[in-house]
Design a protein around this motif. Sequence first.
Motif, PDB file in Angstrom:
ATOM      1  N   THR A 128      -2.695 -30.426  40.799  1.00 13.81           N
ATOM      2  CA  THR A 128      -2.536 -29.376  41.807  1.00 13.81           C
ATOM      3  C   THR A 128      -1.506 -29.806  42.844  1.00 13.81           C
ATOM      4  N   LYS A 129      -1.072 -28.819  43.622  1.00 16.19           N
ATOM      5  CA  LYS A 129      -0.034 -29.058  44.621  1.00 16.19           C
ATOM      6  C   LYS A 129      -0.504 -28.720  46.029  1.00 16.19           C
ATOM      7  N   THR A 130       0.189 -29.307  46.988  1.00 14.90           N
ATOM      8  CA  THR A 130       0.099 -28.865  48.367  1.00 14.90           C
ATOM      9  C   THR A 130       1.005 -27.647  48.493  1.00 14.90           C
ATOM     10  N   VAL A 131       0.430 -26.521  48.869  1.00 16.41           N
ATOM     11  CA  VAL A 131       1.208 -25.284  48.922  1.00 16.41           C
ATOM     12  C   VAL A 131       1.368 -24.841  50.375  1.00 16.41           C
ATOM     13  N   ALA A 152       4.787 -27.068  46.926  1.00 20.10           N
ATOM     14  CA  ALA A 152       5.487 -25.805  46.678  1.00 20.10           C
ATOM     15  C   ALA A 152       5.417 -24.984  47.953  1.00 20.10           C
ATOM     16  N   GLY A 153       6.550 -24.436  48.351  1.00 18.68           N
ATOM     17  CA  GLY A 153       6.590 -23.596  49.553  1.00 18.68           C
ATOM     18  C   GLY A 153       6.942 -22.170  49.172  1.00 18.68           C
ATOM     19  N   ILE A 154       6.282 -21.231  49.815  1.00 23.19           N
ATOM     20  CA  ILE A 154       6.514 -19.818  49.495  1.00 23.19           C
ATOM     21  C   ILE A 154       7.545 -19.252  50.473  1.00 23.19           C
ATOM     22  N   ALA A 155       8.653 -18.771  49.934  1.00 19.29           N
ATOM     23  CA  ALA A 155       9.691 -18.179  50.789  1.00 19.29           C
ATOM     24  C   ALA A 155       9.136 -16.926  51.465  1.00 19.29           C
ATOM     25  N   PRO A 156       9.533 -16.687  52.707  1.00 19.38           N
ATOM     26  CA  PRO A 156       9.004 -15.523  53.427  1.00 19.38           C
ATOM     27  C   PRO A 156       9.786 -14.258  53.081  1.00 19.38           C
ATOM     28  N   ALA A 174       3.539 -13.506  46.098  1.00 21.20           N
ATOM     29  CA  ALA A 174       4.072 -14.738  45.496  1.00 21.20           C
ATOM     30  C   ALA A 174       3.022 -15.845  45.550  1.00 21.20           C
ATOM     31  N   LEU A 175       2.313 -15.920  46.661  1.00 17.25           N
ATOM     32  CA  LEU A 175       1.269 -16.945  46.786  1.00 17.25           C
ATOM     33  C   LEU A 175       0.187 -16.736  45.729  1.00 17.25           C
ATOM     34  N   ARG A 176      -0.187 -15.485  45.523  1.00 18.08           N
ATOM     35  CA  ARG A 176      -1.241 -15.199  44.529  1.00 18.08           C
ATOM     36  C   ARG A 176      -0.812 -15.601  43.125  1.00 18.08           C
ATOM     37  N   ARG A 177       0.493 -15.611  42.879  1.00 15.27           N
ATOM     38  CA  ARG A 177       0.967 -16.010  41.551  1.00 15.27           C
ATOM     39  C   ARG A 177       0.926 -17.527  41.339  1.00 15.27           C
ATOM     40  N   SER A 178       0.756 -18.296  42.436  1.00 17.08           N
ATOM     41  CA  SER A 178       0.686 -19.760  42.295  1.00 17.08           C
ATOM     42  C   SER A 178      -0.617 -20.127  41.596  1.00 17.08           C
ATOM     43  N   ILE A 181      -2.640 -24.355  43.138  1.00 20.16           N
ATOM     44  CA  ILE A 181      -2.916 -24.647  44.546  1.00 20.16           C
ATOM     45  C   ILE A 181      -4.078 -25.636  44.656  1.00 20.16           C
ATOM     46  N   GLY A 182      -3.856 -26.737  45.386  1.00 20.22           N
ATOM     47  CA  GLY A 182      -4.948 -27.656  45.687  1.00 20.22           C
ATOM     48  C   GLY A 182      -5.323 -27.589  47.157  1.00 20.22           C
TER      49      GLY A 182
END
Lengths: 422, 422
Positions: A128-131, A152-156, A174-178, A181-182
């Motif tokens: 998992t990743k730090t999102v 992973a960072g989500i572009a605004p 976009a976040l929901r598609r990750s 997520i950890g």
Amino acid sequence: MVLSLSGTKMAHASGIRSIMEDIATSMRGASTGSLLNLSIGNPAPIPEVVGTWRRLFDETLDASFARASCLYGPSRGTDDLVAAIVEYFSGRYGWPLTPEHVVVGSGSQMLSFVASAVFTGPGAARDTKTVLPALPDYTGYQGVYLFPGGVAGIAPRIELCGDRRFRYHLDLDALRRSDDIGLLLLSSPSNPTGRCVSPQELDALLEIAADRDVPIFFDHAYGSPFPQIVETPEPPRWHENIINVFTVSKAGLPGERIGFAVGDPRFIEPMVSFVANSTLHAGQLAQQVTARALATGELDRLTAEVIRPYYAHKRRLGEKLLADILPADVNWRLHAGTSGGMFCWVWVDEPWFDDRALYSRAKEKGVFLVPGRPFFTGEVAPAGFGRHDGRCFRISLSADEPVLTQGLERIAAALTELRDAA
Amino acid sequence: MVLSLSGTKMAHASGIRSIMEDIATSMRGASTGSLLNLSIGNPAPIPEVVGTWRRLFDETLDASFARASCLYGPSRGTDDLVAAIVEYFSGRYGWPLTPEHVVVGSGSQMLSFVASAVFTGPGAARDTKTVLPALPDYTGYQGVYLFPGGVAGIAPRIELCGDRRFRYHLDLDALRRSDDIGLLLLSSPSNPTGRCVSPQELDALLEIAADRDVPIFFDHAYGSPFPQIVETPEPPRWHENIINVFTVSKAGLPGERIGFAVGDPRFIEPMVSFVANSTLHAGQLAQQVTARALATGELDRLTAEVIRPYYAHKRRLGEKLLADILPADVNWRLHAGTSGGMFCWVWVDEPWFDDRALYSRAKEKGVFLVPGRPFFTGEVAPAGFGRHDGRCFRISLSADEPVLTQGLERIAAALTELRDAA
């Protein structure tokens, strides 16, 4: 000598750190006043704030020096500080707290590192990743994950507001598609933008966090209840998926590295163990000072009477100076809306603009700012986001008014030169 | 909620921590004086030591409070402390130091954690371990590696010395057979045994370290130049494969978590980056206090005039009390030889003896000691080592003389009962 994978990653100086070292080196060699620093991450050294903390140190030395400094202590935090936190947040917000909901760390940077190491990375079943759901966000989050590719960072999404303002919105789709997520990690008010997550956005983040059964690490470094550098204060939310994280750094004590996390014991307990294993505990004199600041109400007094008014004034000043000084024929925009924090975040929406070129040109003119790119950590950008992340810069409101004024004048000159050279 | 692999490992409370929590819980509920604590890891609260540090804090607050506590600082350590370290070790030992040879951490526990994360673990080419060449050794080393199975400890060879003494020797052949060393980690004088690595042993360790191109993390917590709780002080060695690590904890300031490492920049630089990424920097007031203690000679004065004589006396007392009080017809032996540290390490070489059974029986009698097993971290024992690791216990010389005397009387009674029940 061979570094391990975690060693290789953690030995990497993040982009912002190279810049900060460049600035520190330059400032050290300069004659006083010749270089102007608008890159400051320090809170302003307001005399009333410094004096109050100094008094709290003197009182704490008298009250508990031998017990605090000359003995090892509990990894969760000193009994006095943990009790003060429980009482403060129970009393102020009605949270159902016990000591098991609290862990003190050597600053909130360390707590975000601990949370990232505990909740993300290679796993028994999956990795998992730090999102980061709210880019651009604090560059220090680049430091906290242990393995390459661990973030992973989500572009605004961007909303234009009138001629000179803009706002970011979370891209929740976009976040929901990750799917890896950890941990969700964000600051609000944000460094660098000052943006505050709205209650509706927090609802959505919580739905995602609950669905994935992961914690949200909510970094209140600039927010409520202290130092409350924010236009419209929102109380922190109590929820079984939120780890609320607070620090006294921006309330005046950054050098002592005291932060604490308040949340569900299933998240807090492994963090306490990590603190025990990695550092035993945070420095105890500063913990006792923090306990005293909470229990006596001095931290609330500083917040309400000194710190909040100071930055509200500086924010208005910053907005006015930007309008007065930046070139009228350059398409610059200030991030605005629900706002707070210690910075102004400026977007120059021009094809000739590059944040690193501005940094260099401004440095030649004797003023330091922070280019925008490092705040877009691990960015996953949608098509069409374009080069936005290279077209922003951050200036600090901690600087004195004359420094802010002259600094912006030099930045304006640098902007004009960059445009003319394009 | 799912913990990652590193989270699962780091969330694990080591054996010693459960014991220490049991002791803390018991002591908290007890009436003063009814329970005797010989498990103490704290240095003795010697009034002259506490008073001197208190004065140094007062002076430091006057000299540099705003600069130290109210500003962020360099991750390597404050300029003043790094300069004081360079000057102290250059002057005292002639080491060719620059600031690039130094990193300050939030205690030496943190520095060993950082070194373990930087130099060991999953690697691009192969995985390596934190290797403890001198078991039994400090139980905190259980905490420092990030992944399950990330440690290996080399069982010692045992030499009997007369009726009541024994000594451990490093099993260098076993160490040479280790093919996955990423870092060698040891304390000398050791917690728990007080054993000092001899110059010849260090030569051999260095040959292995140089051959593998790995660092030796040499933890001088009890050694030279401070607090020098050691019979025959040896100067720390300067070598390109040694990271020498020092702390002011055992010199009286454990609650403030200040330690520092001095070594080759190729090892130190990645550690500085790790500190920056994980915690920004150590608490700065305590750093400035440490700088003052080094630069003024106060730390040397405390070491020579107060701390070293105190523990030399306590060691002689401990040896006498053990001889006077422990049952004559039980085959117990004290670790001796080149010795130092704050503890007595006792081996009961009897088939009926078990360290955890002694812990429980002694607790019933109102005295706490530390059972031996947790000090044999990751032990790789040769055939014939037998059950030695379950037949030792540690008592602290920090306790006052009456506590030490009565505590040993209760331990003696517990031993007799265990034998009679066998």
